[in-house]
Design an enzyme around this catalytic site. Structure first.
Site, PDB file in Angstrom:
ATOM      1  N   ASP A  38       1.051  -1.087   0.031  1.00  0.00           N
ATOM      2  CA  ASP A  38      -0.065  -0.065   0.009  1.00  0.00           C
ATOM      3  C   ASP A  38       0.853   1.308   0.019  1.00  0.00           C
ATOM      4  OD1 ASP A  38      -2.266   2.007   0.600  1.00  0.00           O
ATOM      5  OD2 ASP A  38      -3.351   0.476   1.333  1.00  0.00           O
ATOM      6  N   ASP A  51       3.280   1.511  -5.242  1.00  0.00           N
ATOM      7  CA  ASP A  51       2.412   2.083  -5.913  1.00  0.00           C
ATOM      8  C   ASP A  51       2.302   1.128  -7.284  1.00  0.00           C
ATOM      9  OD1 ASP A  51       1.396   4.060  -7.858  1.00  0.00           O
ATOM     10  OD2 ASP A  51       3.064   5.146  -8.172  1.00  0.00           O
ATOM     11  N   VAL A  52       0.844   0.774  -7.291  1.00  0.00           N
ATOM     12  CA  VAL A  52       0.619  -0.156  -8.250  1.00  0.00           C
ATOM     13  C   VAL A  52       0.389   0.505  -9.763  1.00  0.00           C
ATOM     14  CG1 VAL A  52      -0.914  -1.587  -6.415  1.00  0.00           C
ATOM     15  CG2 VAL A  52      -2.137   0.162  -7.978  1.00  0.00           C
ATOM     16  N   ASN A  78      -6.619  -5.862  -4.368  1.00  0.00           N
ATOM     17  CA  ASN A  78      -7.646  -4.930  -3.719  1.00  0.00           C
ATOM     18  C   ASN A  78      -7.485  -3.471  -4.094  1.00  0.00           C
ATOM     19  OD1 ASN A  78      -9.961  -4.464  -1.820  1.00  0.00           O
ATOM     20  ND2 ASN A  78      -8.407  -3.281  -1.010  1.00  0.00           N
ATOM     21  N   TYR A 143     -15.496   4.280 -13.649  1.00  0.00           N
ATOM     22  CA  TYR A 143     -15.331   3.300 -12.757  1.00  0.00           C
ATOM     23  C   TYR A 143     -15.868   1.851 -13.090  1.00  0.00           C
ATOM     24  CZ  TYR A 143     -15.416   0.858  -8.134  1.00  0.00           C
ATOM     25  OH  TYR A 143     -15.254   0.028  -7.087  1.00  0.00           O
ATOM     26  N   LYS A 147     -13.952  -1.836 -13.854  1.00  0.00           N
ATOM     27  CA  LYS A 147     -14.406  -3.073 -13.091  1.00  0.00           C
ATOM     28  C   LYS A 147     -14.860  -4.212 -14.014  1.00  0.00           C
ATOM     29  CE  LYS A 147     -13.062  -1.936  -8.886  1.00  0.00           C
ATOM     30  NZ  LYS A 147     -12.020  -2.665  -8.485  1.00  0.00           N
ATOM     31  N   ALA A 176     -20.036  -0.349  -0.525  1.00  0.00           N
ATOM     32  CA  ALA A 176     -19.809  -0.765   0.828  1.00  0.00           C
ATOM     33  C   ALA A 176     -19.485   0.422   1.551  1.00  0.00           C
ATOM     34  CB  ALA A 176     -18.411  -1.496   0.814  1.00  0.00           C
ATOM     35  N   THR A 178     -17.322   2.382   3.263  1.00  0.00           N
ATOM     36  CA  THR A 178     -15.973   2.368   3.440  1.00  0.00           C
ATOM     37  C   THR A 178     -15.472   3.986   3.484  1.00  0.00           C
ATOM     38  OG1 THR A 178     -15.739   2.505   1.090  1.00  0.00           O
ATOM     39  CG2 THR A 178     -15.440   0.507   1.883  1.00  0.00           C
TER      40      THR A 178
END
Length: 247
Positions: A38, A51-52, A78, A143, A147, A176, A178
Site C-alpha cells: 500500500d 505504487d501499483v 484489492n 469506474y 471493473k 460498501a 468504506t
C-alpha cells in the site's frame, strides 16, 4: 473459520484501510501470514510501500514481500480508486489514471507474483471487482469500465493458469461502507439523503460491511474452495440478482 489458511502466505494490495484492512484481518484470523502492499502503512500487518501504477515499484514490493514471507500462496488484488461522472465528464488523463491503478495495477501484481504462486500447492488470486461490473450505475462510467475489465480479466486468467494449479476469482461488492464512500457522501448536498438512497438501492436495505466482503475473499482464497475458479462472487445484498416488489 479458524485454521483454514494455516501456513498460507498472502499479499494484499490496498490493505491499509477499508475493505483491504478487513481482508487482512480475515486472513490473519484464519492463520495466514499477510504482508500489505500500500502507499500507506498498515496498522495491523507488516507493510511494504507500493505504487501499483508503477511496474518498478510493484516488482520491488513483491520481491520484498515474498522475501519476508518465504514464498507466496495468495494474492489479493484489492487496490483501487474511484471516479464519478458520465462518459462525457472525465478527461482522457483521468481515464488513464484510473485504468493504471484499477486494471493495470492488478495486471502488474499478478505478473510479478505468478512465478512465486507456481511454486505453491494452494495458489490463489482474488481480485476485488464491483457490482459496477454487472449493473449499470449512474455517474460511474469510468469506474464501471475498469471493473468490467477486471471481471473479464479474472475469467481469462482463470483459464490461463488453472493447469498451473492457480485459481483466480473475483468478489463483487455492492456499495460498501468504506472511507471512500464516506468521502463521497460528505460532498453531497444532503449527505443523509444520499446515504439513504444508496442503502435503498440494495435489496437488503443497507450498505455492505467491509467484513462481509472479506469473508467472501477468505472463502475464495481458502484451499477448501479448490474447485472454485473463474467466478465473481457477489456481496451486494441481492442488488444484481434480485428484483423485489416495492415495500
Amino acid at each position: 473459520m479458524p485454521g483454514t489458511h494455516e501456513g498460507l502466505r498472502a499479499v494484499v494490495t490496498g490493505g491499509a484501510s477499508g475493505i483491504g484492512a478487513a481482508i487482512v484481518a480475515a486472513l490473519q484470523e484464519r492463520g495466514a501470514t499477510v504482508v500489505v502492499l500500500d502507499l500507506q502503512p498498515s496498522p495491523s500487518a507488516p507493510s511494504v510501500t507500493c505504487d501499483v501504477s508503477s511496474d518498478e515499484s510493484v516488482r520491488a514490493a513483491v520481491a520484498a514481500a515474498v522475501d519476508q514471507l518465504g514464498g507466496l500462496d495468495v494474492l489479493v488484488n484489492n487496490a483501487g480508486i474511484g471516479a464519478q461522472g458520465t462518459v462525457e465528464d472525465n478527461p482522457d488523463d483521468e481515464w488513464r489514471r484510473v485504468y493504471e491503478v484499477n486494471v493495470l495495477g492488478a495486471v502488474r501484481l499478478s505478473r510479478a507474483c505468478l512465478p512465486h504462486l507456481r511454486a505453491s500447492t494452494a495458489a490463489s488470486i482474488v481480485n476485488t471487482c464491483s457490482i459496477a461490473a454487472t449493473a449499470g450505475l449512474p455517474q460511474r462510467a469510468l469506474y464501471s469500465a475498469t471493473k468490467g475489465a477486471i471481471a473479464a480479466l479474472t475469467r481469462a486468467m482463470a483459464a490461463d493458469h488453472l493447469r498451473e494449479g492457480i485459481r483466480v476469482n473475483a468478489v463483487n461488492p455492492g456499495t460498501a461502507d468504506t472511507p471512500w464512500v464516506a468521502r463521497l457522501l460528505s460532498t453531497a448536498a444532503d449527505p443523509e439523503a444520499e446515504r439513504a438512497a444508496l442503502e435503498a438501492r440494495q435489496p437488503h436495505g443497507r450498505l455492505v460491511a467491509p467484513e462481509e466482503v472479506a469473508e467472501a475473499v477468505a472463502y475464495l482464497s481458502s484451499p477448501s474452495a479448490r474447485s472454485t475458479t473463474g467466478v465473481d462472487l457477489a456481496v451486494d445484498g441481492g442488488m444484481q440478482a434480485l428484483r423485489l416488489r416495492p415495500a
